[in-house]
Scaffold this active site. Structure first.
Site, mmCIF file in Angstrom:
data_model
loop_
_atom_site.group_PDB
_atom_site.id
_atom_site.type_symbol
_atom_site.label_atom_id
_atom_site.label_comp_id
_atom_site.label_asym_id
_atom_site.label_seq_id
_atom_site.Cartn_x
_atom_site.Cartn_y
_atom_site.Cartn_z
ATOM 1 N N LYS A 1 0.847 -1.192 0.000
ATOM 2 C CA LYS A 1 0.000 0.000 0.000
ATOM 3 C C LYS A 1 0.883 1.243 0.000
ATOM 4 C CE LYS A 1 0.788 1.510 4.385
ATOM 5 N NZ LYS A 1 1.434 2.817 4.683
ATOM 6 N N PRO B 1 9.817 -4.201 -0.080
ATOM 7 C CA PRO B 1 10.921 -3.884 0.832
ATOM 8 C C PRO B 1 10.437 -3.688 2.270
ATOM 9 C CG PRO B 1 10.983 -2.496 -1.137
ATOM 10 C CD PRO B 1 9.666 -3.205 -1.153
ATOM 11 N N ALA C 1 9.904 0.333 4.911
ATOM 12 C CA ALA C 1 9.697 1.274 3.807
ATOM 13 C C ALA C 1 8.379 2.017 3.864
ATOM 14 C CB ALA C 1 9.809 0.525 2.479
ATOM 15 N N GLY C 2 7.495 1.661 4.808
ATOM 16 C CA GLY C 2 6.184 2.300 4.843
ATOM 17 C C GLY C 2 5.220 1.776 3.808
ATOM 18 N N ALA D 1 3.824 -1.467 4.109
ATOM 19 C CA ALA D 1 2.979 -2.471 4.773
ATOM 20 C C ALA D 1 3.210 -3.881 4.274
ATOM 21 C CB ALA D 1 1.492 -2.097 4.648
ATOM 22 N N GLY D 2 4.458 -4.211 3.971
ATOM 23 C CA GLY D 2 4.750 -5.563 3.489
ATOM 24 C C GLY D 2 4.399 -6.638 4.486
ATOM 25 N N GLY D 3 4.791 -6.462 5.733
ATOM 26 C CA GLY D 3 4.471 -7.447 6.767
ATOM 27 C C GLY D 3 2.985 -7.561 7.003
ATOM 28 N N ASP E 1 -2.423 -1.904 10.185
ATOM 29 C CA ASP E 1 -2.580 -1.852 8.728
ATOM 30 C C ASP E 1 -3.180 -3.125 8.146
ATOM 31 O OD1 ASP E 1 -1.528 0.688 8.611
ATOM 32 O OD2 ASP E 1 0.467 0.056 7.978
#
Length: 284
Positions: free
Chosen positions: A10, A93, A96-97, A99-101, A135
């Site tokens: 996102k 990445p 990075a902001g 929201a990958g996790g 998130d």
């Protein structure tokens, strides 16, 4: 049986902190937007307990991982013995902001819902998502949404399409440190949330973005941020901003060719660049 999903990242089209909530968390006003950059998440039923593997060695594969936590909470709430294998192919990445996790955790909840149908209601899943992280509810639903409170109060907005260039600098940003800088800042310039929402609600995003900004950007210590934004703006981006608390930046382009040309200019000067588009869902 195995479920394979794309867990989309996102970006924040605008991001403001609106005050301190009674529980001491910061209240937010943000428009989150799913984009086509994704991690591959596969979940297979079977085995003893929860086995999580990841393509990147630096990612923890135990209870520190949001995807693992999501699976554990799902089984606990469903009242069944844990039995699954999870594999995450990381592309989004970290730090990075983007929201990958959270996207990975949302995809695990989606997969387990498919593997164990009718065990939990949609309301149960959304409650679990919030317990995993602020998130995660957005990443589960995705699209274009106004998110408030700590992010879990969501209102759908008209779909938004744009070509998107995402740039990850070599620096990483700690969300905790970003909030600490905000708390000690002497002067804060807030975005015009009322005007942004007025135009966004009408689907007039180019007008809405005139009133958008990311409150963390002015407080950021990412040294390459100015170079990244200048390069994007000179290359045809009609809007550019930091995503979340950083460190990634994104540019919105009418022309996909301009986005790729800008990516070529930045490649090698930053950690990674991705050209993609907005998406109307969080998981696919």
């Amino acid at each position: 049986m195995e479920v394979k999903l794309k867990a989309y990242a996102k970006i924040n089209l605008t991001l403001d902190l609106t005050g301190i909530l009674p529980d001491k968390y910061h209240g937010i006003f943000t428009c989150m937007q799913s984009v086509g950059l994704f991690d591959g998440v596969s979940v297979k039923k079977g085995g003893d307990g929860i086995l999580l593997r990841c393509s990147e060695k630096y990612i923890p594969c135990d209870e520190r991982n949001t995807a693992f936590k999501a699976a554990k909470l799902f089984y606990e709430k469903a009242g069944i013995e844990p039995s699954c294998e999870i594999f995450i192919k990381k592309v989004i990445p970290s730090g990075a902001g983007l929201a990958g996790g959270s996207a990975d955790a949302a995809a695990v909840l989606k997969a387990l819902t498919g593997l164990y149908p009718e065990k939990l209601s949609h309301r149960d899943i959304m409650s679990l998502a919030l317990e995993v992280g602020a998130d995660v509810p957005f990443c589960y639903l995705g699209g274009t949404r106004l998110c408030q409170n700590i992010g879990e109060i969501m209102s759908p907005l008209p779909s938004f399409f744009s070509n998107v260039l995402i740039v990850k600098p070599f620096e990483r940003v700690s969300t905790k440190d970003a909030y600490a800088r905000f708390d000690t800042a002497e002067s804060i310039l807030h975005p015009d949330n009322t005007s942004f929402l007025y135009y966004a609600a009408a689907g007039e995003y180019k007008e809405a973005m005139k009133y958008a900004s990311n409150i963390f950007e002015a407080l950021s210590d990412v040294k390459s941020g100015e170079l990244i934004k200048e390069t994007m703006n000179h290359s045809g981006a009609w809007f550019s901003s930091m995503s979340g608390s950083g460190s990634a930046y994104y540019g919105l382009f009418d022309s996909k060719e301009d986005a790729f040309a800008c990516a070529d200019l930045l490649r090698g000067r930053v950690e990674s660049v991705f050209v993609t588009t907005t998406k109307n869902k969080g998981i696919e």
